[in-house]
Design an enzyme around this catalytic site. Structure first.
Site, PDB file in Angstrom:
ATOM      1  N   LYS B 115     -34.685   2.459  -4.749  1.00 44.03           N
ATOM      2  CA  LYS B 115     -35.887   1.708  -4.443  1.00 44.03           C
ATOM      3  C   LYS B 115     -36.566   1.082  -5.973  1.00 44.03           C
ATOM      4  O   LYS B 115     -36.960  -0.066  -5.898  1.00 44.03           O
ATOM      5  CB  LYS B 115     -36.801   2.111  -3.411  1.00 44.03           C
ATOM      6  CG  LYS B 115     -36.031   2.709  -2.217  1.00 44.03           C
ATOM      7  CD  LYS B 115     -37.054   3.013  -1.147  1.00 44.03           C
ATOM      8  CE  LYS B 115     -36.213   3.097   0.196  1.00 44.03           C
ATOM      9  NZ  LYS B 115     -36.997   3.542   1.106  1.00 44.03           N
ATOM     10  N   GLU B 199     -46.884   3.813  -3.354  1.00 37.10           N
ATOM     11  CA  GLU B 199     -46.926   2.418  -3.465  1.00 37.10           C
ATOM     12  C   GLU B 199     -48.057   2.178  -2.773  1.00 37.10           C
ATOM     13  O   GLU B 199     -48.510   2.989  -1.921  1.00 37.10           O
ATOM     14  CB  GLU B 199     -45.697   1.412  -2.891  1.00 37.10           C
ATOM     15  CG  GLU B 199     -45.359   1.733  -1.689  1.00 37.10           C
ATOM     16  CD  GLU B 199     -44.259   0.857  -0.984  1.00 37.10           C
ATOM     17  OE1 GLU B 199     -43.359   0.522  -1.817  1.00 37.10           O
ATOM     18  OE2 GLU B 199     -44.296   0.784   0.163  1.00 37.10           O
ATOM     19  N   HIS B 234     -42.280   5.615  11.601  1.00 37.87           N
ATOM     20  CA  HIS B 234     -41.856   4.661  10.581  1.00 37.87           C
ATOM     21  C   HIS B 234     -40.363   4.173  10.915  1.00 37.87           C
ATOM     22  O   HIS B 234     -39.591   3.713  10.061  1.00 37.87           O
ATOM     23  CB  HIS B 234     -41.635   5.318   9.175  1.00 37.87           C
ATOM     24  CG  HIS B 234     -43.186   5.594   8.621  1.00 37.87           C
ATOM     25  ND1 HIS B 234     -44.079   4.700   8.077  1.00 37.87           N
ATOM     26  CD2 HIS B 234     -43.728   6.763   8.337  1.00 37.87           C
ATOM     27  CE1 HIS B 234     -45.120   5.179   7.816  1.00 37.87           C
ATOM     28  NE2 HIS B 234     -45.119   6.462   7.969  1.00 37.87           N
ATOM     29  N   ARG B 291     -26.100  -3.096   4.431  1.00 42.86           N
ATOM     30  CA  ARG B 291     -25.095  -2.843   5.442  1.00 42.86           C
ATOM     31  C   ARG B 291     -25.419  -3.635   6.545  1.00 42.86           C
ATOM     32  O   ARG B 291     -26.536  -4.440   6.630  1.00 42.86           O
ATOM     33  CB  ARG B 291     -25.465  -1.432   5.727  1.00 42.86           C
ATOM     34  CG  ARG B 291     -26.862  -1.066   6.083  1.00 42.86           C
ATOM     35  CD  ARG B 291     -26.998   0.308   6.682  1.00 42.86           C
ATOM     36  NE  ARG B 291     -28.512   0.684   6.407  1.00 42.86           N
ATOM     37  CZ  ARG B 291     -29.520   0.523   7.007  1.00 42.86           C
ATOM     38  NH1 ARG B 291     -29.478  -0.439   8.233  1.00 42.86           N
ATOM     39  NH2 ARG B 291     -30.729   0.686   6.794  1.00 42.86           N
TER      40      ARG B 291
END
Lengths: 171, 493
Positions: B115, B199, B234, B291
């Site tokens: 990431k 973040e 999430h 994907r």
């Protein structure tokens, strides 16, 4: 007489009949009727509720019957005995697995004193971790499982002996 | 052109069925590894496929999958989603063994798989990510300082993660290091890496993603957006296209940003660029999923394309590249994920045996699933049972269809979130499209089942149906006796 348990509530049903497309019975002393439609095989396909036909789906396994109508699914427990079966809900100190899964961590062992809601066991099921907590203050009397064990739903993981035996028994 | 007549599907469940159907349409034999536990129940759903009895660990075992593909004379491998779908090492191993990996090049997966690196790529493609930093090699003091600089609340995430695993919101500095420790251990357990990063947590965010497809030869198109804002833990549970807030101009901006990112890593095939969108509709790069996505059907329904068929044709070298102008969306599609879980018990998984399974059918209704009556939902895998995708000429039309489809979907034996999804559909805030990712937490009270009484009519029906429909009339349920229920008079119409 049939006893039907729904969500912990007990109901009595007598004299179930289907005549001329109308289902009727005496439930908790009150006569209830419901127009229904049956298919070729005699199964009830739909019921007319408030003037509207609603599709009905049902299946039975053991003492449980599942019923879906108007998008809502309900589960009923059937029995014919006398006295109440739905009156439990005082923990006997058995800590059971809420579902099948793997024991990831044991946070307490035999002889440890534990507090109500303290996390005792960490389980993993469907890649989710689930915390299993103590039902009350007490000591761990036994713990028949080990880290890494795969367990079924509703299996005994730990037994907690209450801290003040007398008080629990007085109630 | 490459001859492909057998393809290994390195996956299970509904996505394996989805891929199998796309392969069969092209006359290709799908080969599936099935665990011993699932084998007998999988046969009904995969009767037109080659099934190979395999150990429980097969879906995460690159070497075993490649060996299986070779021994079954497959020319290609489709990874689906989850498991090894975004594992560059697996893609490399396939290619190195002479198998076509139906997915992007390993190099692109590798670049996007981490990431932190993906954020740098987005920045250089002129697409800003959410402000944040990697904790790798930083001292606690530095971590705290940097977290203070971007400001709380922050989100701690696993660098290699996905699907919400290893992800935590942290509201104050005191809770930061606990969250990092937990994310690290989850990340190590699920993704084999302890890398985590921190973040900025965007307040009232929406998750909107762009579907892209890169054709060999350098053309990348964007196939509209998907609004995936409704999430629990999430994890997405409802996805729709188009988003209620994205207009043509914003769609082009987001689409072109996604294409720039894909092109900068020489992407090939289907991919998704996820954005987090704030209240003023500013969008920030979140990650790229290299994907096919769980929610790909909503895009297919709106744009009339088949993304999985494109993937296969791309691998065969027969795909006809389409231009951006040719891609025109029409109407509205919404996907609902049906899980074996109890929303009233914190979405606790509820594995078990399905006693009755009946899918809704009708115009604009598509159900993706691989279970049937008698299937068991095991605790070993993700608890998703089915996806219901509805399409309508407008959002309201799609919502009306969703209500009908969900209320006519019958799954007995395990607790599901089906009625919870119905309550979301009927909620005024959802109907008006006012969404943010905290929707489920925010409206929890409205979305909780409220029923403290059962109607006598339901009791009556249950008793009657137990008699006429229960056990198919073959044998009485335990505890029943002949006189227990009065005989039912059956009248034929």
């Amino acid at each position: 007489m049939t006893r039907i348990l729904w969500n912990g509530q007990e109901n009595e049903l007598k004299g179930l009949k289907l005549e001329n497309g109308v289902l009727s019975a005496v439930i908790n002393g009150e006569t209830v009727t419901l127009p229904v439609m049956t298919g070729l095989d005699g199964r009830i396909c739909s019921a007319v509720v408030n003037g509207k036909p609603e599709a009905v789906f049902a299946t039975t396994k053991g003492e449980h019957t599942w019923l879906q109508m108007g998008g809502q699914v309900q589960r009923f427990q059937f029995s014919r005995g006398r006295e109440g079966a739905g009156s439990e809900h005082k923990s006997d100190g058995s800590v059971k697995s809420p579902m099948p899964g793997k024991i990831l961590e044991l946070m307490a062992g035999a002889g440890d004193s534990v507090e109500k809601d303290q996390v005792l066991i960490l389980m993993e099921s469907m890649k989710l971790q689930v915390e299993i907590r103590s039902p009350f203050d007490g000591t761990v009397a036994s713990c028949p499982v080990f880290v890494g064990d795969m367990v079924d739903g509703d299996s005994l993981l730990m037994h907690i002996a209450p801290l003040e035996q007398e008080r629990v028994e007085v109630e | 052109m490459v001859t492909i007549d057998r393809v290994l599907i390195a996956n299970r469940g509904e996505i394996a069925r989805r891929i199998a159907t796309a392969l069969l349409e092209k006359g290709i034999v799908p080969v599936l590894p099935i665990t011993e536990k699932e084998y007998s129940q999988a046969v009904a759903g995969f009767k037109d496929c080659r099934l190979v009895n395999s150990p429980n660990t097969i879906y995460l075992d690159s070497d075993a999958l490649v060996a299986l593909a070779k021994s079954e004379n497959c020319q290609a491998v489709h990874p689906g989603y989850g498991f090894l779908a975004e594992n560059a090492g697996f893609a490399e191993l396939c290619e190195g063994s002479g198998l076509i990996f139906i997915g992007p090049p390993a190099s692109a997966m590798d670049l996007m798989g981490h990431k932190e690196r993906a954020r740098e790529i987005a920045k250089s493609a002129n697409v800003p990510p959410v402000p944040g930093f990697s904790i790798d090699g930083q001292s606690d003091l530095e971590i705290k300082k940097m977290a203070d600089r971007i400001g709380f609340p922050v989100l701690v995430k696993a660098s290699m993660g996905g699907g919400g695993k290893g992800m935590r919101r942290v509201d104050n500095p005191e809770a930061l290091f606990d969250a990092i420790r937990m994310s690290k251990s989850e990340s190590a357990a699920y993704f084999g890496s302890e890398d985590v990063f921190v973040e900025k947590y965007i307040v009232k965010p929406r998750h909107i993603e762009i579907q892209i497809f890169s054709f060999t030869g350098g053309r990348t198109v964007y196939v509209g957006e998907r609004e995936c804002t409704i999430q629990r833990r999430h994890q997405k549970i409802i996805e729709e296209s188009p988003s209620p807030v994205v207009d043509e101009k914003r769609r082009r901006e987001m689409g072109e940003a996604a294409v720039r990112i894909a092109d900068s890593v020489n992407y090939i095939g289907a991919g998704t660029v996820e954005f987090i969108v704030d209240e003023s509709l500013n969008f920030y790069f979140l990650e790229m999923n290299t994907r096919i996505q769980v929610e790909h059907p909503v895009t297919e329904e709106v744009f009339g394309v088949d993304l999985v068929a494109w993937q296969i044709e791309e691998a065969m070298g027969t795909v006809e590249a389409i231009t951006q102008q040719e891609l025109r969306g029409a109407g509205h599609a919404i996907e609902f994920r049906i899980y074996a879980e109890d929303p009233d018990q914190g979405f606790m998984p509820s594995p078990g045996k399905i006693l009755l399974y009946q899918e809704p059918a009708g115009p604009g209704i598509r159900v993706e699933s691989a279970v049937t009556t008698g299937s068991e939902i095991f605790a070993d895998f993700d608890p998703m049972i089915a996806k219901v995708v509805v399409r309508g000429h407008s959002r309201q039309h799609a919502l009306d269809r969703a209500k009908w489809a969900l209320s006519n979907f019958v799954i007995f034996g395990v607790t599901t979130n089906r009625e919870f999804l119905m309550r979301i559909v009927e909620h005024p805030a959802f109907q008006s499209g006012e969404l943010d990712t905290s929707f489920i937490d925010h409206y929890r009270a409205d979305l909780t089942a409220k029923q403290d009484e059962i109607s006598k009519e339901m009791l009556l029906l249950a008793a009657a149906l137990r008699k006429t429909n229960g056990n198919g009339g073959k044998q009485a349920a335990p505890g029943d006796s002949q006189d227990f229920y009065p005989p039912v008079n059956i009248r034929l119409p």
